[in-house]
Design a protein around this motif. Structure first.
Motif, short mmCIF file in Angstrom:
data_model
loop_
_atom_site.label_atom_id
_atom_site.label_comp_id
_atom_site.label_asym_id
_atom_site.label_seq_id
_atom_site.Cartn_x
_atom_site.Cartn_y
_atom_site.Cartn_z
N ARG A 83 0.81 -1.22 0.00
CA ARG A 83 0.00 0.00 0.00
C ARG A 83 0.85 1.28 0.00
O ARG A 83 0.54 2.23 -0.75
N VAL B 73 -5.94 -3.54 -3.28
CA VAL B 73 -5.30 -2.44 -2.55
C VAL B 73 -4.96 -1.31 -3.51
O VAL B 73 -5.11 -0.12 -3.19
N GLU C 194 -6.09 2.66 -3.52
CA GLU C 194 -5.11 3.75 -3.50
C GLU C 194 -5.12 4.59 -4.78
O GLU C 194 -4.25 5.42 -4.96
#
Length: 230
Positions: free
Chosen positions: A173, A207, A211
């Motif tokens: 991340r 993820v 993001e």
């Protein structure tokens, strides 16, 4: 049926990730990475509705693309050597993901000018600073951005990254967030909006969506384990 079932599952997971972080449905595109897989496997994905595919090697893509329906969108997602730029542009890829140096960007700009086209590209960023990885370092891209942005005959759509492997998807991340921050910083400097972020693969694409990825590159989850001996 395996490919169709897996493709449906990946698309559902992308949509669920979009919903979790409040992004509009369909804001993330799936690039089905078909490298090393035969045209027959790609055709099965096409039958299930997939139209965007990514190839790593120019030669493999050139052999595979004529065997499949016209109208598909092909992305070259692997490294591109300067001596193969002309072939890549003539092949008509919708996007070149891995422009990893100023010298390569300059070569693409020059050849695109000779061909009378605007080359659609992403700039690859080495977000982890690993010496073995391709891509601009974050500082290098910041320092060279004004010159890159002024190159003619380029359609710079955004940034791309392949972060270092982590024990879990969560471990990647920070790298995805870093790429997004760099994109936002460069877009704020101008003159280009840089709408695209190509990040996230089979093990971490959800993820990446959370993001800010606008496209994820997923292959083995759709097509199965790769046989690199092919």
């Amino acid at each position: 049926m395996y490919i169709q079932v897996q493709l449906k599952d990946v698309l559902e997971r992308i949509r669920a990730a979009e919903e979790r972080c409040g992004r509009p449905a369909g804001s993330v595109r799936l690039v089905a990475v078909s490298k090393t897989f035969p045209a027959e496997d790609v055709a099965r994905a096409v039958e299930a509705g997939q139209t965007v595919f990514g190839e790593n090697r120019l030669q493999e893509a050139m052999e595979k693309m004529p065997l499949l329906p016209k109208g598909l969108e092909w992305h070259l997602i692997g490294p591109l050597q300067r001596n193969k730029v002309r072939k890549a542009l003539q092949q008509g890829f919708a996007l070149l993901h891995a422009v990893d140096s100023l010298r390569l960007a300059e070569a693409i700009s020059r050849v695109a000018g000779e061909l009378g086209v605007a080359a659609p590209i992403l700039l690859e960023v080495n977000v982890d600073g690993e010496e073995s990885k391709h891509g601009f370092s974050v500082e290098e891209l910041r320092n060279e951005w004004d010159g890159i942005a002024r190159l003619p005959h380029l359609d710079i759509r955004g940034l791309m990254a392949i972060p270092a492997p982590a024990e879990s998807a969560e471990g990647v991340r920070p790298a995805f967030a870093c790429l997004r921050h760099v994109r936002d910083e460069l877009a704020a400097r101008g003159p280009l909006p840089l709408p695209e972020l190509s990040m996230g693969m089979s093990h971490d694409f959800e993820v990446a969506v959370e993001e800010g990825a606008t496209m994820v590159r997923v292959g083995s989850l759709i097509f199965g384990k790769r046989d690199y001996a092919r």
